[in-house]
Design an enzyme around this catalytic site. Structure first.
Site, short mmCIF file in Angstrom:
data_model
loop_
_atom_site.label_atom_id
_atom_site.label_comp_id
_atom_site.label_asym_id
_atom_site.label_seq_id
_atom_site.Cartn_x
_atom_site.Cartn_y
_atom_site.Cartn_z
N THR A 36 2.59 -1.16 9.27
CA THR A 36 2.07 -1.68 10.53
C THR A 36 3.19 -2.03 11.49
O THR A 36 3.15 -1.67 12.68
CB THR A 36 1.18 -2.91 10.27
OG1 THR A 36 0.05 -2.52 9.49
CG2 THR A 36 0.70 -3.52 11.58
N CYS B 150 -17.57 -4.10 6.38
CA CYS B 150 -18.45 -5.15 6.90
C CYS B 150 -17.71 -5.93 7.97
O CYS B 150 -16.70 -6.56 7.69
CB CYS B 150 -18.86 -6.08 5.76
SG CYS B 150 -20.11 -7.27 6.21
N GLY C 238 6.25 0.74 1.46
CA GLY C 238 6.63 0.80 0.06
C GLY C 238 5.49 0.70 -0.93
O GLY C 238 5.48 1.38 -1.96
N HIS C 239 4.50 -0.14 -0.63
CA HIS C 239 3.49 -0.41 -1.64
C HIS C 239 2.52 0.75 -1.85
O HIS C 239 1.68 0.69 -2.75
CB HIS C 239 2.73 -1.71 -1.33
CG HIS C 239 1.76 -1.63 -0.21
ND1 HIS C 239 0.40 -1.54 -0.41
CD2 HIS C 239 1.94 -1.64 1.14
CE1 HIS C 239 -0.21 -1.51 0.76
NE2 HIS C 239 0.70 -1.56 1.71
#
Length: 400
Positions: free
Chosen positions: A73, A326, A201-202
């Site tokens: 992000t 939602c 990275g994740h």
């Protein structure tokens, strides 16, 4: 009963080798890389090694083309905002309707607060970008085109090299959100026209909280975060040393095993899809089945809600994700599936299964054992489902 984790496009388990490499940098090699003493120098050397490991995975020409960030992000925001500042006389963005919210939310904010004009390019029923519309949207007013390398929901891969070349014809920069692509698609950025590339990275078995922005040599970058001189003055703040080390190790592992793991994971994905479609009617695979990530399957089950499917899957020890979200109490299908014009009756019941190198045939067997019963149970409760009529209809989606 062992849990089955098939939500690897959301996040991955940190590889044990990455964890082992990170641990000393919490308690032993804890110096600040900017410090002049031996503690800092020791850390600085380790950071250089990690940067070279990531450079090798990306196929970048220079290690200083990598700017470490907190994740995808931040990288996306940095690239787009920088382009608007450095591209004099240009105040337009071209992007796609199926981008990650890290891009779309920023674009919406820029439209509202700065008057930036954003062109959102549509996709076809398989999630493929409308190249002609993309070309028409580019102009001398375009600062940057930002198109993802691979879609996080369907796995559809975009022709980023072609898109970068077209953007350059208009004098615009080209950025790609490659968060889902890095470690899954071989890259050779030294021979690429891509100006900036985001990664996290994740998504490739490194820890959360570490990412990077590739910035091709010669491309001007205005920092999003200002302060110290870290990252050659392009991203202030003391380096996340353990995270950078873990990302380096994860990048090295991905580079060495990408071909064999892609082959193995693709076989698991294909077997899952085939098994689900054989066992469950009124279901199909969304996305471009001929050009997508090897680990991603997005399967739409008609006339039921994805949230309900996930709840029953979770009770059975299976983790995946839904194409529905939602928001403010109202259930809406994924913006990606809406852009692909997937019927609402199917988009609400879309489930994404995303594999990693940790998944096995036993995981696929477990899902195939459980899913038919879950779908049948929910359809029995659905006011929109008439099993007998559907079985006779010979239903097939006309948009695919």
């Amino acid at each position: 009963m062992n849990a089955v984790y098939l939500d690897n496009n959301a996040t991955t388990r940190v590889d044990p080798a990455a964890v082992s490499a990170m641990l000393p940098f919490f308690t032993e090699q804890f110096g600040n890389a900017s410090s002049m003493h031996a503690f800092g120098a020791e850390v600085g050397g380790a950071l250089h090694t990690a940067r070279r490991q990531l450079q090798a995975l990306l196929g970048a020409e220079f290690d200083h083309e990598i700017v470490y960030t907190a994740g995808g992000t931040e990288s996306d925001n940095t690239a787009i905002l920088s382009a608007l500042e450095t591209q004099a006389g240009r105040n337009e963005i071209v992007t796609s309707a199926v981008e990650h919210p890290a891009v779309l939310a920023l674009c919406a904010w820029l439209e509202k607060t700065r008057g930036t004009r954003v062109h959102y390019i549509g996709v076809d029923a398989r999630g493929r970008l409308d190249i002609d519309a993309y070309r028409r949207a580019l102009s001398p007013r375009t600062a940057i085109a930002s198109i993802m390398w691979a879609n996080n929901e369907t796995g559809t891969i975009f022709p980023v090299e072609t898109l970068a070349a077209v953007a350059h014809e208009a004098g615009a920069l080209f950025h790609t959100d490659a968060v889902q692509a890095v470690g899954k698609i071989p890259m050779n950025l030294r021979h690429s026209e891509i100006d900036m590339l985001s990664l996290s990275g994740h998504k490739l078995h490194a820890p959360k909280g570490i990412g990077a922005l590739y910035v091709r040599r010669g491309v001007r970058l205005r920092p999003l975060i200002r302060g110290g001189h870290q990252e050659r003055g392009r991203r202030a703040g003391t380096e996340n040393v353990p995270g950078i080390i873990g990302l380096g190790v994860a990048a090295e592992l991905a580079r060495h095993h990408i071909d064999e793991e892609n082959t193995r994971v693709r076989a698991l994905r294909d077997r899952l899809e085939q098994g689900l479609l054989e066992r469950i009617g009124n279901a199909w695979v969304t996305g471009d089945t001929e050009n997508r990530l090897p680990n991603t399957a997005n399967v739409a089950f008609e006339f039921i809600e994805g949230e309900a499917i996930l709840l029953l899957m979770n009770k059975a020890g299976i983790a995946a994700s839904s194409g529905s979200a939602c928001t403010s109490g109202s259930l809406e299908p994924s913006h990606v599936l809406r852009a692909m014009h997937v019927p609402y009756t199917a988009a609400h019941g879309a489930i994404r299964f995303s594999f990693s190198r940790e998944n096995t045939d036993a995981d696929v067997d477990r899902v195939l054992d459980v899913m038919p019963g879950i779908i049948a149970k929910l359809r029995e409760m659905s006011p929109f489902w008439d099993g007998a009529a559907a079985a006779k209809s010979g239903f097939a989606p006309t948009y695919a």
